[in-house]
Design an enzyme around this catalytic site. Structure first.
Site, short mmCIF file in Angstrom:
data_model
loop_
_atom_site.label_atom_id
_atom_site.label_comp_id
_atom_site.label_asym_id
_atom_site.label_seq_id
_atom_site.Cartn_x
_atom_site.Cartn_y
_atom_site.Cartn_z
CD GLU A 120 -32.21 7.45 -53.27
OE1 GLU A 120 -32.08 6.57 -54.47
OE2 GLU A 120 -33.27 7.81 -53.01
CG HIS A 239 -37.76 -1.93 -53.27
ND1 HIS A 239 -37.69 -1.85 -51.98
CD2 HIS A 239 -37.15 -0.65 -53.73
CE1 HIS A 239 -37.34 -0.86 -51.38
NE2 HIS A 239 -37.03 -0.07 -52.48
NE ARG A 285 -33.49 -0.51 -54.98
CZ ARG A 285 -34.07 0.41 -55.50
NH1 ARG A 285 -34.66 0.13 -56.61
NH2 ARG A 285 -34.37 1.66 -54.92
CG HIS A 344 -39.30 -1.02 -57.53
ND1 HIS A 344 -40.06 -0.46 -57.05
CD2 HIS A 344 -37.94 -0.25 -57.26
CE1 HIS A 344 -39.56 1.03 -56.69
NE2 HIS A 344 -38.21 0.72 -57.07
NE ARG A 379 -34.29 1.63 -60.75
CZ ARG A 379 -35.14 2.50 -59.82
NH1 ARG A 379 -35.46 3.51 -60.14
NH2 ARG A 379 -35.64 1.85 -58.94
C1 LIG Z 1 -43.09 3.03 -55.71
C2 LIG Z 1 -41.81 3.48 -56.54
C3 LIG Z 1 -41.04 4.24 -56.26
C4 LIG Z 1 -39.99 4.76 -57.01
N1 LIG Z 1 -39.04 5.71 -56.87
C5 LIG Z 1 -38.15 6.25 -57.62
C6 LIG Z 1 -37.25 7.10 -57.35
O1 LIG Z 1 -37.34 7.61 -56.18
N2 LIG Z 1 -36.41 7.44 -58.23
C7 LIG Z 1 -36.46 7.17 -59.56
O2 LIG Z 1 -35.82 7.57 -60.35
N3 LIG Z 1 -37.37 6.10 -59.71
C8 LIG Z 1 -38.13 5.63 -58.80
N4 LIG Z 1 -39.29 4.70 -59.42
C9 LIG Z 1 -39.21 4.28 -60.68
C10 LIG Z 1 -39.90 5.43 -61.46
O3 LIG Z 1 -40.74 5.95 -60.89
C11 LIG Z 1 -40.32 4.85 -62.91
O4 LIG Z 1 -39.38 4.31 -63.34
C12 LIG Z 1 -40.72 6.00 -63.91
O5 LIG Z 1 -41.68 6.74 -63.12
C13 LIG Z 1 -41.25 5.56 -64.99
O6 LIG Z 1 -41.86 6.49 -65.71
P1 LIG Z 1 -42.60 6.28 -66.96
O7 LIG Z 1 -43.20 7.73 -67.48
O8 LIG Z 1 -41.75 5.63 -68.03
O9 LIG Z 1 -44.01 5.54 -66.52
P2 LIG Z 1 -44.96 5.55 -65.65
O10 LIG Z 1 -44.74 6.88 -64.79
O11 LIG Z 1 -45.49 4.37 -64.88
O12 LIG Z 1 -46.15 5.97 -66.53
C14 LIG Z 1 -46.72 5.19 -67.60
C15 LIG Z 1 -47.87 5.86 -68.12
O13 LIG Z 1 -48.31 4.91 -69.29
C16 LIG Z 1 -49.88 4.49 -68.86
N5 LIG Z 1 -49.95 3.38 -69.73
C17 LIG Z 1 -49.37 1.95 -69.79
N6 LIG Z 1 -49.93 1.16 -70.40
C18 LIG Z 1 -50.72 1.77 -71.57
C19 LIG Z 1 -51.25 1.50 -72.63
N7 LIG Z 1 -51.48 0.21 -73.19
N8 LIG Z 1 -52.11 2.50 -73.44
C20 LIG Z 1 -51.81 3.91 -72.85
N9 LIG Z 1 -51.20 4.24 -71.73
C21 LIG Z 1 -50.58 3.24 -70.92
C22 LIG Z 1 -49.86 4.51 -67.68
O14 LIG Z 1 -51.14 4.71 -67.28
C23 LIG Z 1 -49.21 5.62 -67.34
O15 LIG Z 1 -49.74 6.72 -67.60
C24 LIG Z 1 -40.04 4.30 -58.27
C25 LIG Z 1 -41.01 3.46 -58.90
C26 LIG Z 1 -42.02 2.92 -57.92
C27 LIG Z 1 -43.31 2.09 -58.37
#
Ligand SMILES: Cc1cc2nc3c(=O)[nH]c(=O)nc-3n(C[C@H](O)[C@H](O)[C@H](O)COP(=O)(O)OP(=O)(O)OC[C@H]3O[C@@H](n4cnc5c(N)ncnc54)[C@H](O)[C@@H]3O)c2cc1C
Length: 533
Positions: A120, A239, A285, A344, A379
């Protein structure tokens, strides 16, 4: 006025707020230590993690090394990555990938069983482990959810949204929550000796984002309101190729498409990136996002053209993107895909140390809501899932071993009177929300300047005054927005994901992490309010 909480749950062990990859992996690593996970929706829904396309970065091949991975991370971060964090995270990547594989994640492999890895942008090696080309997030989340459901020490409570941290005796002692489907439901107090914030990023603060709609800065806001130190909130990644089909959240045309040779063109067919950067479409990016932003602002339409590079192969190699196009009535084999920059990823967040501890005793943060020093101002692609895995494992170790320092041993149950700060109701006024998202995109977006940021801070303050009494959900968002805009106004330079039209140069004297509290951000906001329009 204080509101008596109607329901009180005492949580044994740890309470994890959020059920994306960060929350679920931390829960699994904590087993058999008891843990409760709160999720606003059914597991797997409402998390960015399930939508990740590229995969997880890890130096696994003979021609690669953690040191090279760390070097690329530091270079992408534009001068503010903590190199020690980058090296240690890169060094733990292989173990975390083995963890995921051990749980059953169906990573793409070659005939000899070795991981197939994509290259990437800004990675100097083929380093990203993936699943079925662009379906890593969904597959990893399905694997984690199955493992969580099969782990007796993990209790999952779905349909619960947290809107406040509970404090007692100078430490975080639990959370106030509500049923996510019912703003009128009585507040529930979950009292817990250790709280892990895993609420994801801030996408919903912006008009168009790739993040699911409940991912909207609530965790950042509630931690800041409780007094946590916040780091780097001004660094927001846009993005460059959100698929512009009037959908919110917007589907994404993954960066890997450009890696495969897809090009950016405008409505005249011109490849405008060639004149902007020697790497053209494969420039960093933020450079591509700004170029697309400027081209659209100049009245053009922008498209990602995959026809020559991929042709009919797009359906097989990028099934997720091909599916999004199909749903929008676009045939990428014969026509270019309309694109625009969209919010993003948030590099900033609740500041943590190398163990995942925040500045508040009893509170840990992991995943996108945290700022560990890994990403700096920008990032590196596919480092975010890796960061969540590495710090999730570290937090589990920290909690189960009761590491010394700001948090007492896991058995240390808080005593004393918990504040009953939860409001009567928690509604999100649609008009206020729409205005907030509009101003964040217009003035705290891809490119900023002092006039726009000052105006944004004034608007945020006004919305906050006008919406008093509507509850903590909006207040958390306004708080997160205040932090982003205030830090952006204070950083008078351009660096990584923070571009100032009035300060286009990078200033070596500002090559440091931003540390800011809500009180400091509110002081900047108050100054902005005093500035004549
Ligand atoms: C389309 C897309 C593609 C991506 N591709 C990549 C990739 O290929 N590689 C990579 O490394 N990263 C990628 N990213 C970034 C990566 O996916 C995220 O940074 C990562 O998944 C974040 O994980 P997380 O568990 O911190 O948050 P999330 O997976 O967003 O989970 C957050 C959780 O908290 C919950 N939540 C939010 N607010 C509250 C609240 N007030 N009370 C209770 N629960 C709450 C949500 O409902 C969810 O369950 C991508 C992101 C997107 C959107």
């Amino acid at each position: 006025m204080a509101h008596p909480h109607d329901t009180l749950f005492d949580v044994d062990g740890a309470l994890i707020v959020g059920a994306g990859l960060a929350g679920l992996f931390t829960a699994l690593k904590l087993a058999p230590h008891p843990v409760t996970v709160l999720s606003p929706m059914a597991l797997g829904e409402g998390a960015s993690s399930a939508w990740a396309q590229g995969g997880v970065a890890a130096a696994l091949r003979d021609d690669d090394s953690p040191a090279a991975h760390a070097r690329d991370t530091v270079a992408a971060g534009a001068g503010t990555v903590d190199p020690a964090v980058a090296l240690s995270v890169a060094g733990e990547a292989a173990q975390r990938i083995e963890d995921l594989a051990g749980l059953g994640t169906p990573f793409d492999r070659d005939a000899a069983g070795r991981f197939l890895q994509s290259r990437e942008a800004a990675h100097s090696a083929h380093r990203v482990v993936r699943v079925k080309g662009d379906a890593a997030g969904r597959a990893i989340m399905q694997t984690l959810i199955a493992a969580v459901r099969a782990t007796p020490s993990i209790r999952v409570i779905e349909g619960i949204e947290v809107d406040d941290l509970a404090l007692a005796e100078g430490r975080v002692a639990g959370v106030f929550a509500r049923r996510s489907s019912d703003p009128w439901s009585a507040p529930i107090l979950f009292r817990a000796p250790q709280v892990v914030l895993a609420t994801g990023g801030i996408g919903g603060l912006y008009q168009i984002t790739s993040n699911p709609s409940r991912v909207r800065g609530q965790g950042l806001g509630m931690a800041a309101r409780a007094g946590a130190v916040i780091a780097d909130p001004e660094f927001v990644q846009f993005h460059p190729t959100g698929i512009a089909v009037d959908r919110d959240p917007a589907p994404l045309a993954s960066e890997a498409l450009r890696g495969e040779g897809a090009v950016l063109i405008d409505e005249t067919g011109k490849r405008f990136m060639v004149a902007i950067h020697p790497d053209a479409e494969l420039a960093p990016r933020d450079v591509v996002a700004r170029a697309v932003h400027h081209h659209i602002a100049a009245g053009h339409r922008v498209f990602l053209d995959t026809r020559e590079a991929l042709g009919a192969r797009i359906a097989e190699h990028f099934p997720t993107v091909a599916g999004y196009c199909r749903e929008a009535g676009i045939d990428p084999v014969t026509e270019p895909i309309p694109v625009a920059p969209i919010q993003h990823y948030h590099m900033g967040g609740v500041r943590t140390d190398e163990a995942g501890r925040t500045s508040l005793a009893g509170l840990w943060a992991v995943g996108e809501v945290a700022c560990t020093g890994l990403h700096g101002a920008n990032r590196l692609a596919s480092n975010s899932l890796l960061e969540a895995l590495v710090f999730g494992a570290r937090i589990a170790t920290g909690i189960t071993t009761g590491i010394a320092g700001t948090t007492p041993a896991a058995t240390g149950r808080p005593t004393g009177t918990l504040p009953t700060t939860a409001p009567e109701i928690d509604i999100l006024p649609e008009a206020a929300l729409a205005e907030l998202r509009q101003i964040m995109t217009a003035d705290v977006g891809v490119e900023r300047d002092a006039a726009g940021l000052t105006q944004a801070l004034r608007t945020i303050a006004r919305i906050e005054r006008e919406s008093q009494g509507t509850g903590r959900a909006l207040l958390n968002m306004l708080t997160a927005a205040t932090l982003v805009a205030a830090a952006a106004l204070r950083r008078t330079e351009s660096r990584g994901g923070h571009a100032r039209a009035d300060y286009p140069e990078t200033d070596p004297a500002q090559a440091r992490q931003t540390l800011i509290t809500l009180d400091q951000a509110l002081a900047i906001r108050a100054d902005a309010e005093e500035t004549a329009p």
